[in-house]
Design a protein around this motif. Sequence first.
Motif, mmCIF file in Angstrom:
data_model
loop_
_atom_site.group_PDB
_atom_site.id
_atom_site.type_symbol
_atom_site.label_atom_id
_atom_site.label_comp_id
_atom_site.label_asym_id
_atom_site.label_seq_id
_atom_site.Cartn_x
_atom_site.Cartn_y
_atom_site.Cartn_z
ATOM 1 N N VAL A 583 -71.797 114.718 -3.984
ATOM 2 C CA VAL A 583 -72.571 115.828 -4.568
ATOM 3 C C VAL A 583 -73.830 116.123 -3.763
ATOM 4 C CG1 VAL A 583 -71.685 115.309 -6.867
ATOM 5 C CG2 VAL A 583 -73.909 114.375 -6.175
ATOM 6 N N GLY A 584 -74.051 115.346 -2.682
ATOM 7 C CA GLY A 584 -75.207 115.618 -1.836
ATOM 8 C C GLY A 584 -76.521 115.114 -2.381
ATOM 9 N N ALA A 585 -76.495 114.005 -3.111
ATOM 10 C CA ALA A 585 -77.740 113.446 -3.661
ATOM 11 C C ALA A 585 -78.677 113.019 -2.537
ATOM 12 C CB ALA A 585 -77.428 112.253 -4.563
ATOM 13 N N ALA A 586 -79.957 113.281 -2.716
ATOM 14 C CA ALA A 586 -80.946 112.904 -1.703
ATOM 15 C C ALA A 586 -81.330 111.436 -1.822
ATOM 16 C CB ALA A 586 -82.190 113.777 -1.852
ATOM 17 N N ALA A 587 -81.219 110.872 -3.027
ATOM 18 C CA ALA A 587 -81.646 109.492 -3.229
ATOM 19 C C ALA A 587 -80.973 108.924 -4.470
ATOM 20 C CB ALA A 587 -83.165 109.418 -3.379
ATOM 21 N N ILE A 588 -80.865 107.601 -4.510
ATOM 22 C CA ILE A 588 -80.399 106.886 -5.697
ATOM 23 C C ILE A 588 -81.497 105.899 -6.090
ATOM 24 C CG2 ILE A 588 -78.649 105.395 -6.709
ATOM 25 C CD1 ILE A 588 -76.684 106.353 -4.606
ATOM 26 N N VAL A 589 -81.974 106.021 -7.313
ATOM 27 C CA VAL A 589 -82.980 105.100 -7.837
ATOM 28 C C VAL A 589 -82.256 103.891 -8.414
ATOM 29 C CG1 VAL A 589 -84.914 104.806 -9.431
ATOM 30 C CG2 VAL A 589 -84.487 107.041 -8.383
ATOM 31 N N LEU A 590 -82.576 102.709 -7.911
ATOM 32 C CA LEU A 590 -81.924 101.480 -8.358
ATOM 33 C C LEU A 590 -82.668 100.926 -9.573
ATOM 34 C CD1 LEU A 590 -81.385 99.899 -4.833
ATOM 35 C CD2 LEU A 590 -79.687 101.088 -6.229
ATOM 36 N N ALA A 591 -82.507 101.597 -10.681
ATOM 37 C CA ALA A 591 -83.193 101.186 -11.914
ATOM 38 C C ALA A 591 -82.491 101.826 -13.095
ATOM 39 C CB ALA A 591 -84.661 101.599 -11.875
ATOM 40 N N GLY A 592 -82.661 101.221 -14.240
ATOM 41 C CA GLY A 592 -82.098 101.773 -15.470
ATOM 42 C C GLY A 592 -83.163 101.876 -16.536
ATOM 43 N N GLY A 593 -82.752 102.280 -17.728
ATOM 44 C CA GLY A 593 -83.632 102.296 -18.878
ATOM 45 C C GLY A 593 -84.811 103.233 -18.768
ATOM 46 N N ALA A 594 -85.818 102.943 -19.582
ATOM 47 C CA ALA A 594 -87.011 103.779 -19.645
ATOM 48 C C ALA A 594 -87.729 103.828 -18.309
ATOM 49 C CB ALA A 594 -87.950 103.248 -20.728
ATOM 50 N N GLN A 595 -87.654 102.745 -17.534
ATOM 51 C CA GLN A 595 -88.367 102.711 -16.257
ATOM 52 C C GLN A 595 -87.789 103.697 -15.257
ATOM 53 O OE1 GLN A 595 -86.875 100.206 -17.802
ATOM 54 N NE2 GLN A 595 -85.623 98.952 -16.428
ATOM 55 N N ALA A 596 -86.473 103.895 -15.285
ATOM 56 C CA ALA A 596 -85.857 104.870 -14.388
ATOM 57 C C ALA A 596 -86.245 106.285 -14.776
ATOM 58 C CB ALA A 596 -84.332 104.714 -14.420
ATOM 59 N N VAL A 597 -86.257 106.549 -16.077
ATOM 60 C CA VAL A 597 -86.665 107.878 -16.565
ATOM 61 C C VAL A 597 -88.103 108.171 -16.162
ATOM 62 C CG1 VAL A 597 -87.093 109.251 -18.643
ATOM 63 C CG2 VAL A 597 -85.029 107.819 -18.486
ATOM 64 N N VAL A 621 -83.426 104.790 -23.225
ATOM 65 C CA VAL A 621 -83.359 105.934 -22.311
ATOM 66 C C VAL A 621 -83.678 107.225 -23.058
ATOM 67 C CG1 VAL A 621 -81.807 107.314 -20.868
ATOM 68 C CG2 VAL A 621 -81.724 104.819 -20.760
ATOM 69 N N THR A 622 -83.069 107.407 -24.224
ATOM 70 C CA THR A 622 -83.314 108.617 -25.011
ATOM 71 C C THR A 622 -84.776 108.724 -25.414
ATOM 72 O OG1 THR A 622 -81.053 108.576 -25.869
ATOM 73 C CG2 THR A 622 -82.667 109.839 -27.121
ATOM 74 N N ALA A 623 -85.352 107.617 -25.883
ATOM 75 C CA ALA A 623 -86.758 107.640 -26.283
ATOM 76 C C ALA A 623 -87.657 107.973 -25.109
ATOM 77 C CB ALA A 623 -87.143 106.288 -26.886
ATOM 78 N N LYS A 625 -86.837 109.696 -22.414
ATOM 79 C CA LYS A 625 -86.657 111.109 -22.071
ATOM 80 C C LYS A 625 -87.477 112.005 -22.992
ATOM 81 C CE LYS A 625 -82.380 112.512 -21.345
ATOM 82 N NZ LYS A 625 -80.913 112.601 -21.551
ATOM 83 N N MET A 626 -87.451 111.710 -24.283
ATOM 84 C CA MET A 626 -88.206 112.532 -25.228
ATOM 85 C C MET A 626 -89.712 112.355 -25.050
ATOM 86 S SD MET A 626 -85.731 112.085 -28.563
ATOM 87 C CE MET A 626 -86.445 113.441 -29.491
ATOM 88 N N LEU A 627 -90.113 111.143 -24.688
ATOM 89 C CA LEU A 627 -91.543 110.875 -24.485
ATOM 90 C C LEU A 627 -92.080 111.655 -23.284
ATOM 91 C CD1 LEU A 627 -93.224 107.380 -24.736
ATOM 92 C CD2 LEU A 627 -93.897 108.993 -22.983
ATOM 93 N N VAL A 628 -91.386 111.596 -22.148
ATOM 94 C CA VAL A 628 -91.899 112.273 -20.954
ATOM 95 C C VAL A 628 -91.809 113.784 -21.106
ATOM 96 C CG1 VAL A 628 -91.378 110.319 -19.452
ATOM 97 C CG2 VAL A 628 -89.666 112.128 -19.718
#
Length: 844
Positions: A583-597, A621-623, A625-628
């Motif tokens: 898909v032509g992604a410029a980068a992959i962030v190696l993290a999950g959860g709230a920290q990745a968001v 993750v949902t929380a 996303k809503m927070l930011v």
Amino acid sequence: MAFPLLPLLAPSSIASTPDLSIVGYTLIGPLLNSEDVAITQKYISKNFGLVEFSVQVTSDIEIDDIIALLDAGVDTVFPETGEQATALLEIGVPGSRVVFPGEDYDDVNGVYVSSTAAKTELATKLSKSVLPDGTGNKKLYVTFTSPPTLEQVKQTVALPAIPIIPAESLTTDSASSAGKLSVASIFSSALNTDRSDGYFSTLVVDTQGVALGLVYSSEESIAAAIKSRAGVYQSRKRGLWFKGATSGAVQTLVRLELDCDGDCIKFVVQQAGKGFCHLDTTTCFGKSGGVMALERTLASRLKNSPAGSYTRRLFSDEKLLSAKIMEEAEELTTAKTKGEVAWEFADLLYFGMTKAVQAGVSWTDVERNLDSKAKKITRRRGDAKQKWIDAATKTEEAPEKPTGRIQLTRVDVSEISASELTDLLRRPAQKNANIMNLVGPIVEAVRTRGDAALLEFTAKFEKAKLDSPVLKAPFSPELMELDQETKDAIDLSFENVRKFHAGQLESAPLVVETVPGVVCSRFSRPIESVGLYVPGGTAVLPSTALMLGVPALVAGCKNIVVASPPRSDGTLTPEVVYVAHKVGAAAIVLAGGAQAVAAMAYGTESVPKVNKILGPGNQFVTAAKMLVQNDTSALVSIDMPAGPSEVLVVADKKANPAFVASDLLSQAEHGVDSQVILIGVDLNEVELQAIEDEVHEQAMRLPRVDIVRGAIAHSRTFQVKTVEEAIALSNKYAPEHLILQLENASKYVDLVQHAGSVFVGAWSPESCGDYSSGTNHTLPTYGYATVYSGVNTHSFMKHLTSQELTPEGLKKIGGAVVRLATVEGLDAHGNAVRVRLEHLAKEQ
């Protein structure tokens, strides 16, 4: 600081002595024999928690009896001899619970002496040795050889020392009389203030120590409060203030206390009515939270919760409540991280408080028991019962897997009320009580500390130690090495998803001439930078990378950033890297959860900031996303709120039981918090049993059977009579996935109003939509299908509008614009049109 007075109760007259618990603590004694000990133990057991009890023991009382009294809740012991005091200390009684007779002792609570009550004698004999600087934790208690006068008691208090006075010599009247000393007068003698009006600052708290408000007291109001056992204060404007006299929010005065230097009073009260504050809140500092708020909520629900509600079921179903308590206790024992322990303990506390409220037990009662246990001197070995030791050992060595039939709970809709149906359609409760408290600090840490915080959280949660949190394109071929069959499957799915999403592009801008000379248009532009969250956890999800990455590519987003949690060795699954490459992604962030968001929302030293974040995830993750999204400094949007995966299958008599079961299980395996619903249309017992048999048999063959079992535990089969009734029920539930296993299924699609995606007919399993048919599988869950669409090409685009007016067009609508601007009082708006119209008029 306690009340500046210690009432002395004789064991023989306990029952007939006036209640002086308002002073906060009482001395019982002298205890002469085992009968006195028994009477004292019984009295303390009945009144523990309301008063702090001390006992005065004679030399005839055995050390074992003294220990028994301390175990029963006695706070401090006043031995008759120094030898007794020393013996208690030597066997391990804390010095803070022993008052030494006759002289100073370094390691005890204080000393007590007998005196003729002459101030000069006391000052000479004691102040320099016991209280050399007049401060500290050690206390000086004074008994009297003859009944003291009020003035002599006040002199004792001024030392400072605490006078011990027989309870029968005290009165709660405002003034001393008939040989009885006024408790109010003694209390006031210990006060001091530097206020010009002579009032005393007064902190009002409830029995749990929660501050209700700050008021003022005078000697007059203190006397009235003690006499009436109520909250009585000194208003600076209206004189004596009897709290609640007009509002009904009265207070029962439990006890009075002083602060360390005697210039602030604490009223401990039981508050009635709406609350302490005139704004009808519990406190003057706003609403209180924590356990007390939970207790009030549960007490209210015990009285008012509707029939069929979950809370009502907990209160009425003893087995259900007991099962929940045992379930949460077990989950607490297996919790590992700080967050998990806090979470599971809160759950256990919730269900424990439910049982307490049901039994009429208050949090105050619980605290009294905690305090009682803390006062025990005799220590238990602390061993657990053998059955629980065995259970813990089994869990630690090889946890037993649940057994038993895997089956949805049946509900005949015709036999329940509308409110009961609404309650049964609710999703499994999400544990949102403290989710933001857990997510907020993570988001803030990444926002302020960038890569450093991101790497720390990845090490903590994913157990992966990384040098960099980002993979930059182009990605190394060895990171996406796949067998050809998997590559072919991804390539086929990629092309189908691309075709369907490319078909959603607008072929040309929308152009409408609203009146002659006024042309309005609407056209789209891609969102420049998007962040795509691809979950990890219990399943590898390259399909989610496809469903997010392909429409972003089709829409023309210039910067695509993928985030996905790494494995413990720091690598990503090659399938996800391969899709990111396609898909032509410029980068992959190696993290999950709230920290990745957070990293994608704010950007870090290595992670590019994005304009929109899309993708499913857990509650954290949902929380996040809503927070930011709600933080204007982030300037980022999200696709939709998301919850656990879910499916609803509508099946009639023609449906193949194996097909129905397979569709239910395809979502049940996502997680224990997933939910699957079957609506059976006019199915008889044999037909229902056939589906249930297939569910159990197919589930038992799945590797993720334990997860399936957890999901099925809160899933249901609803029995209805008609297809129309079934789809109406589905619209009420608004499922993420809706599968119509019906004869002539396509003719019922028009009835569907709320669903993330619809799968029509027996040959359209939900799995095809997840991977390869072309539609998107990132869909609204938890009932949000009533207001949200699933992810699509337009999720990655924004729409602009334009308008172009000719002079003739301006003339046609100008008058209306000027008039409406005038109505709204926005003259400059109207003027922008007026000057143009005047210009046109001059040209003619």
